[in-house]
Design an enzyme around this catalytic site. Sequence first.
Site, PDB file in Angstrom:
ATOM      1  N   LYS A 177      -7.476  15.229  -1.008  1.00  0.00           N
ATOM      2  CA  LYS A 177      -8.166  13.988  -1.375  1.00  0.00           C
ATOM      3  C   LYS A 177      -9.475  13.848  -0.600  1.00  0.00           C
ATOM      4  CE  LYS A 177      -4.499  11.917  -0.055  1.00  0.00           C
ATOM      5  NZ  LYS A 177      -3.385  11.006   0.286  1.00  0.00           N
ATOM      6  N   THR A 209      -8.391  -0.578   1.070  1.00  0.00           N
ATOM      7  CA  THR A 209      -7.946   0.797   0.860  1.00  0.00           C
ATOM      8  C   THR A 209      -6.569   1.063   1.463  1.00  0.00           C
ATOM      9  OG1 THR A 209      -9.087   1.485   2.889  1.00  0.00           O
ATOM     10  CG2 THR A 209     -10.318   1.674   0.815  1.00  0.00           C
ATOM     11  N   GLY A 211      -2.928   1.790   1.834  1.00  0.00           N
ATOM     12  CA  GLY A 211      -1.894   2.297   0.940  1.00  0.00           C
ATOM     13  C   GLY A 211      -2.377   3.154  -0.203  1.00  0.00           C
ATOM     14  N   THR A 212      -3.643   3.548  -0.199  1.00  0.00           N
ATOM     15  CA  THR A 212      -4.147   4.360  -1.311  1.00  0.00           C
ATOM     16  C   THR A 212      -3.424   5.704  -1.408  1.00  0.00           C
ATOM     17  OG1 THR A 212      -5.958   5.050   0.144  1.00  0.00           O
ATOM     18  CG2 THR A 212      -6.439   3.320  -1.471  1.00  0.00           C
ATOM     19  N   GLY A 213      -3.164   6.333  -0.256  1.00  0.00           N
ATOM     20  CA  GLY A 213      -2.498   7.632  -0.278  1.00  0.00           C
ATOM     21  C   GLY A 213      -1.076   7.551  -0.792  1.00  0.00           C
ATOM     22  N   CYS A 214      -0.325   6.573  -0.289  1.00  0.00           N
ATOM     23  CA  CYS A 214       1.053   6.358  -0.760  1.00  0.00           C
ATOM     24  C   CYS A 214       1.063   6.078  -2.259  1.00  0.00           C
ATOM     25  CB  CYS A 214       1.683   5.169  -0.035  1.00  0.00           C
ATOM     26  SG  CYS A 214       1.689   5.250   1.761  1.00  0.00           S
TER      27      CYS A 214
END
Length: 266
Positions: A177, A209, A211-214
């Site tokens: 990412k 932003t 929690g974007t990865g989860c």
Amino acid sequence: MEMRGRVLIVAGSDSGGGAGIQADIKAVTALGGFAMTAVTALTAQNTQGVFGVHAVPPAFVQQQMRLVLSDLGADCLKLGMLHASDLIRAVAAVIAESAPAVPLVVDPVMVAKGGAALLDPAALEDLRGLLVARASLVTPNLPEAELLAGVTITSLADRRRAAEAILARGARAVLLKGGHGDEDPLIDLLVTPAGATEFTSPRLRTRHTHGTGCTLASAIATGLAQGLDLAAAIERARHYVHEAMRSAPGFGAGHGPLNHAVTVAG
């Protein structure tokens, strides 16, 4: 909305509701899947940081996983916060015995948005050898990719080399990412044995932003659970996260949460 696609999420809880298990459940549900969970840790946090972590005993995490898999089943597994070697080994053992053929999305949660360490450094090799090695997809951000690959990333060419190094450890695909980069449009790089594909989107300049990865990893896992191919699952998940960021509710004084309830076609 018809509910299809069972996703078992093995991850930590976020008391602020923006990341972790809470974000995972919201994302899977918003995309029409059925979310199940095995909680690995309780955290005391908000948009300004993580202030406490209470680990769940590995044997109890295993019990959660076994009971879900033996009764409800799963079409995809999504792994998030696994903070220590004993937990990683416990989770890997259940996957090997109860879900060896189920697609596995590994989001290598190592550092919280506010900077708090979420992975014991001594557990890195177990993460690589036991989970990354059997993953259908690994979704690191740039700092996580540096740790997993053991390289420094300063260019787009470095990103591909890092992803290929992670792929060499056994993963079937790596989505590196670009959110921590500074290019605009933002570039997420998918690398598989067949080659590399760039996914681009306008970079949103926002503090919301958390929690974007989860959210992205769980959204991809939902697509895989529903039978989408990897590229289609990534495309839909990226669009969902982009819209969830764009329409964020504006809560909190720090890194704010997304609007997980945003409606996405498809």
